[in-house]
Design an enzyme around this catalytic site. Structure first.
Site, mmCIF file in Angstrom:
data_model
loop_
_atom_site.group_PDB
_atom_site.id
_atom_site.type_symbol
_atom_site.label_atom_id
_atom_site.label_comp_id
_atom_site.label_asym_id
_atom_site.label_seq_id
_atom_site.Cartn_x
_atom_site.Cartn_y
_atom_site.Cartn_z
ATOM 1 N N LYS A 1 6.314 -8.877 9.295
ATOM 2 C CA LYS A 1 5.047 -9.504 8.925
ATOM 3 C C LYS A 1 5.257 -10.978 8.584
ATOM 4 C CE LYS A 1 1.265 -8.724 5.594
ATOM 5 N NZ LYS A 1 0.886 -7.842 4.445
ATOM 6 N N CYS B 1 -1.575 -6.278 8.922
ATOM 7 C CA CYS B 1 -2.490 -6.481 7.807
ATOM 8 C C CYS B 1 -2.937 -7.937 7.595
ATOM 9 C CB CYS B 1 -1.881 -5.913 6.533
ATOM 10 S SG CYS B 1 -3.099 -5.578 5.219
ATOM 11 N N GLU C 1 0.376 0.168 7.676
ATOM 12 C CA GLU C 1 1.323 -0.657 6.920
ATOM 13 C C GLU C 1 1.886 0.172 5.765
ATOM 14 O OE1 GLU C 1 1.404 -5.063 4.805
ATOM 15 O OE2 GLU C 1 -0.432 -3.877 4.693
#
Length: 293
Positions: free
Chosen positions: A119, A160, A47
């Site tokens: 994300k 993440c 990330e």
């Protein structure tokens, strides 16, 4: 769905990204070349591969829209040169004058972007040690789960903090994903407590390989990330793990383990939809706004 190949060698790139995109691309490219030299046909970066920056004004001075992103162009060129799939775990991509996307890219060996993923879950937390994060102040959350077919199987793309939302991974696995990717920049505090447990849980629950490249160490902006890039097999065994320094984590995956694990515990076939029955009576101690007293 793409057929699953029996054997695949993959590489995870562990980084300590700085506030300078060009330096980060150079550092990632060097490690990607190392992974390629060791036989990797798929390489994943963490990330925020292009920049680790907490100051919004500085961030927006250094990033661009996708079509103008020099970092993305460099990774596409590198994938074409090396003839491998490069999964850029995520980069900060400008989507409005004051808004960015935390966006991952899957690049094929011809240098074309096969898929991108924004994300979904924003990291808005206050930690016990005083650290505070408000990702939603800067980044626009995604709304679409993403699957991509690679020569070795179907891959689910996540990033993440998504790791803490198991329904996303269940949906990806039920849609055919055999490989779940979770490039990350976990904080040291939460990583020490939860990283390995959560990674192994997502693998076990879905009978899938989990591939997670990570940021590691104390960054130029002062943030401290956990590292420990990890590959977990479908039975929940950690088959490769990094430490706390930048480097390459290699693993050989045996796709037959997906079939074996899912046959031993076929939970993907046993899931059932259900409804929740809520209490009919309101607890006496609750005050209902607008109710007559």
């Amino acid at each position: 769905m793409t057929d699953i190949k029996d054997k695949i060698r993959i590489g995870l790139i562990q980084m300590r990204a700085s506030r300078t995109p060009a330096d980060n691309v150079d550092a990632a490219a060097k490690l990607i070349r190392e992974a390629k030299d060791q036989g990797a046909v798929y390489v994943q970066t963490p990330e925020m591969t292009n920049i680790m920056e907490v100051k919004r004004d500085v961030l927006f001075e250094k990033i661009n829209e996708e079509e103008k992103c020099v970092s993305l162009a460099a990774f596409c060129s590198l994938a074409r040169e090396l003839g491998i799939h490069i999964h850029v775990g995520s980069m900060a991509i400008k989507v409005a004058p004051d808004r960015a996307a935390n966006r991952g890219f899957m690049i094929d060996p011809s240098g074309e972007v096969l898929a991108s993923y924004d994300k979904i879950h924003m990291f808005d937390v206050d930690l016990a040690n005083g650290e505070s994060y408000r990702e939603s102040r800067t980044y626009r959350p995604g709304e679409q789960a993403v699957l991509v077919d690679l020569p070795f199987g179907r891959v689910g793309m996540t990033i993440c903090y998504d790791l803490r939302f198991p329904a996303l991974y269940r949906a990806l696995a039920e849609s055919g994903a055999s490989f779940l990717t979770i490039p990350s920049a976990f904080t040291r505090q939460t990583g020490e407590a939860h990283w390995s447990t959560l990674m192994r849980s997502r693998a076990i629950e879905n009978g899938s390989f989990v591939l997670a490249a990570a940021q590691a160490g104390t960054h130029e902006n002062g943030r401290e990330t956990y590292g420990h890039s990890m590959v977990v097999d479908p039975w929940g065994r950690v088959i490769a793990e990094g430490g706390t320094e930048p480097g390459v984590v290699m693993a050989d995956l045996d796709a037959e383990e997906i079939t074996t694990s899912r046959a031993r515990v076929p939970s993907l076939q046993h899931g059932r939809r259900f409804e929740i029955t809520a209490p009919l009576a309101e607890p006496a101690h609750l005050h209902v706004v607008g109710a007559k007293t």
